[in-house]
Design a protein around this motif. Sequence first.
Motif, PDB file in Angstrom:
ATOM      1  N   ALA A  70     -10.025   2.369  11.912  1.00  0.00           N
ATOM      2  CA  ALA A  70     -10.186   1.305  10.917  1.00  0.00           C
ATOM      3  C   ALA A  70      -9.104   1.374   9.856  1.00  0.00           C
ATOM      4  O   ALA A  70      -8.589   0.344   9.400  1.00  0.00           O
ATOM      5  N   LEU A  71      -8.721   2.590   9.454  1.00  0.00           N
ATOM      6  CA  LEU A  71      -7.657   2.719   8.461  1.00  0.00           C
ATOM      7  C   LEU A  71      -6.331   2.223   9.039  1.00  0.00           C
ATOM      8  O   LEU A  71      -5.585   1.512   8.349  1.00  0.00           O
ATOM      9  N   ASP A  72      -6.019   2.577  10.252  1.00  0.00           N
ATOM     10  CA  ASP A  72      -4.781   2.099  10.875  1.00  0.00           C
ATOM     11  C   ASP A  72      -4.730   0.580  10.882  1.00  0.00           C
ATOM     12  O   ASP A  72      -3.705  -0.017  10.555  1.00  0.00           O
ATOM     13  N   ARG A  73      -5.838  -0.039  11.220  1.00  0.00           N
ATOM     14  CA  ARG A  73      -5.887  -1.507  11.259  1.00  0.00           C
ATOM     15  C   ARG A  73      -5.692  -2.091   9.852  1.00  0.00           C
ATOM     16  O   ARG A  73      -4.979  -3.083   9.685  1.00  0.00           O
ATOM     17  N   ASN A  75      -2.455  -4.436   8.539  1.00  0.00           N
ATOM     18  CA  ASN A  75      -2.665  -5.809   8.084  1.00  0.00           C
ATOM     19  C   ASN A  75      -2.502  -5.982   6.572  1.00  0.00           C
ATOM     20  O   ASN A  75      -2.646  -7.087   6.060  1.00  0.00           O
ATOM     21  N   ALA A  76      -2.218  -4.889   5.887  1.00  0.00           N
ATOM     22  CA  ALA A  76      -2.132  -4.955   4.420  1.00  0.00           C
ATOM     23  C   ALA A  76      -0.873  -5.714   3.986  1.00  0.00           C
ATOM     24  O   ALA A  76       0.150  -5.668   4.657  1.00  0.00           O
ATOM     25  N   GLN A  87     -15.314   1.879   4.104  1.00  0.00           N
ATOM     26  CA  GLN A  87     -16.447   2.798   4.226  1.00  0.00           C
ATOM     27  C   GLN A  87     -16.312   3.598   5.511  1.00  0.00           C
ATOM     28  O   GLN A  87     -16.187   3.042   6.599  1.00  0.00           O
ATOM     29  N   ALA A  88     -16.334   4.916   5.375  1.00  0.00           N
ATOM     30  CA  ALA A  88     -16.205   5.804   6.521  1.00  0.00           C
ATOM     31  C   ALA A  88     -17.507   5.835   7.307  1.00  0.00           C
ATOM     32  O   ALA A  88     -18.587   5.932   6.737  1.00  0.00           O
ATOM     33  N   ILE A  92       0.849  -1.179   0.000  1.00  0.00           N
ATOM     34  CA  ILE A  92       0.000   0.000   0.000  1.00  0.00           C
ATOM     35  C   ILE A  92       0.885   1.230   0.000  1.00  0.00           C
ATOM     36  O   ILE A  92       1.675   1.453   0.920  1.00  0.00           O
ATOM     37  N   LYS A  93       0.738   2.032  -1.039  1.00  0.00           N
ATOM     38  CA  LYS A  93       1.551   3.237  -1.165  1.00  0.00           C
ATOM     39  C   LYS A  93       0.719   4.509  -1.161  1.00  0.00           C
ATOM     40  O   LYS A  93       1.248   5.593  -0.896  1.00  0.00           O
ATOM     41  N   ASN A  94      -0.583   4.376  -1.467  1.00  0.00           N
ATOM     42  CA  ASN A  94      -1.422   5.550  -1.693  1.00  0.00           C
ATOM     43  C   ASN A  94      -2.727   5.436  -0.921  1.00  0.00           C
ATOM     44  O   ASN A  94      -3.317   4.361  -0.845  1.00  0.00           O
ATOM     45  N   ILE A  95      -3.189   6.566  -0.395  1.00  0.00           N
ATOM     46  CA  ILE A  95      -4.495   6.626   0.253  1.00  0.00           C
ATOM     47  C   ILE A  95      -5.320   7.684  -0.467  1.00  0.00           C
ATOM     48  O   ILE A  95      -4.860   8.823  -0.656  1.00  0.00           O
ATOM     49  N   VAL A  96      -6.510   7.292  -0.903  1.00  0.00           N
ATOM     50  CA  VAL A  96      -7.399   8.174  -1.660  1.00  0.00           C
ATOM     51  C   VAL A  96      -8.630   8.456  -0.809  1.00  0.00           C
ATOM     52  O   VAL A  96      -9.327   7.524  -0.388  1.00  0.00           O
TER      53      VAL A  96
END
Length: 206
Positions: free
Chosen positions: A198-201, A205-206, A188-189, A8-12
């Motif tokens: 949730a994003l941290d988790r 785990n990615a 989903q936010a 994972i390199k990008n967050i949109v």
Amino acid sequence: MTNGDGMIKNIVFDIGNVLMKYDPRGYIYGAFERNTADRIFDAMFHSGFWIELDRGIMSEEEILDGFIRHCPDLSGQIRRMYDEMGGFCSAYSGTRPWLLRLKEDYHLYYLSNYSLPMRRRTGEMLDSFLLLLEGGIFSYEVKKIKPDPAIYHMLLDRYSLLPEECVFIDDSADNVRAAASLGMKALQAKDASDTRIALDRLLENA
């Protein structure tokens, strides 16, 4: 935080209810008594014209006429809410620190159904965090709206992103499903603080 194995390199990010609060219902119902608010909200958000505002093809007057046709006796009130649409949005106090933390390890972008009139009314609020991102797309700029796969492809192509290296965050289940169907990890936010957890988790785990 690190990006683990580098997959994972990008967050949109979507913007409304992800990077700032978007609550047209609360604003409209705070301005009028219940029956009037019901009718105004239905005219603006259940008529199909609000999403066309985000698409950016129809003129503002055409959009307003579309709203008003549903409640011609409330034309003044509808125009008032249109003029005050910036009030539908409010800042999340934690957005800048969240983005600053994430950008230490990831590239950050936005992909949002957003109209030019709303952009003009919320520019200062948007700039408080958009300047921390590397780029993105507003729907009105490209005349496409989520969950149309075309707008996701536009973002991926514009910034040379691989979908499997992206996490996409949106408050709409349909938009999340569209991103996942293209190979992006999608979240989903819900509540702002829960979304960050949730994003941290997900990233761990990615």
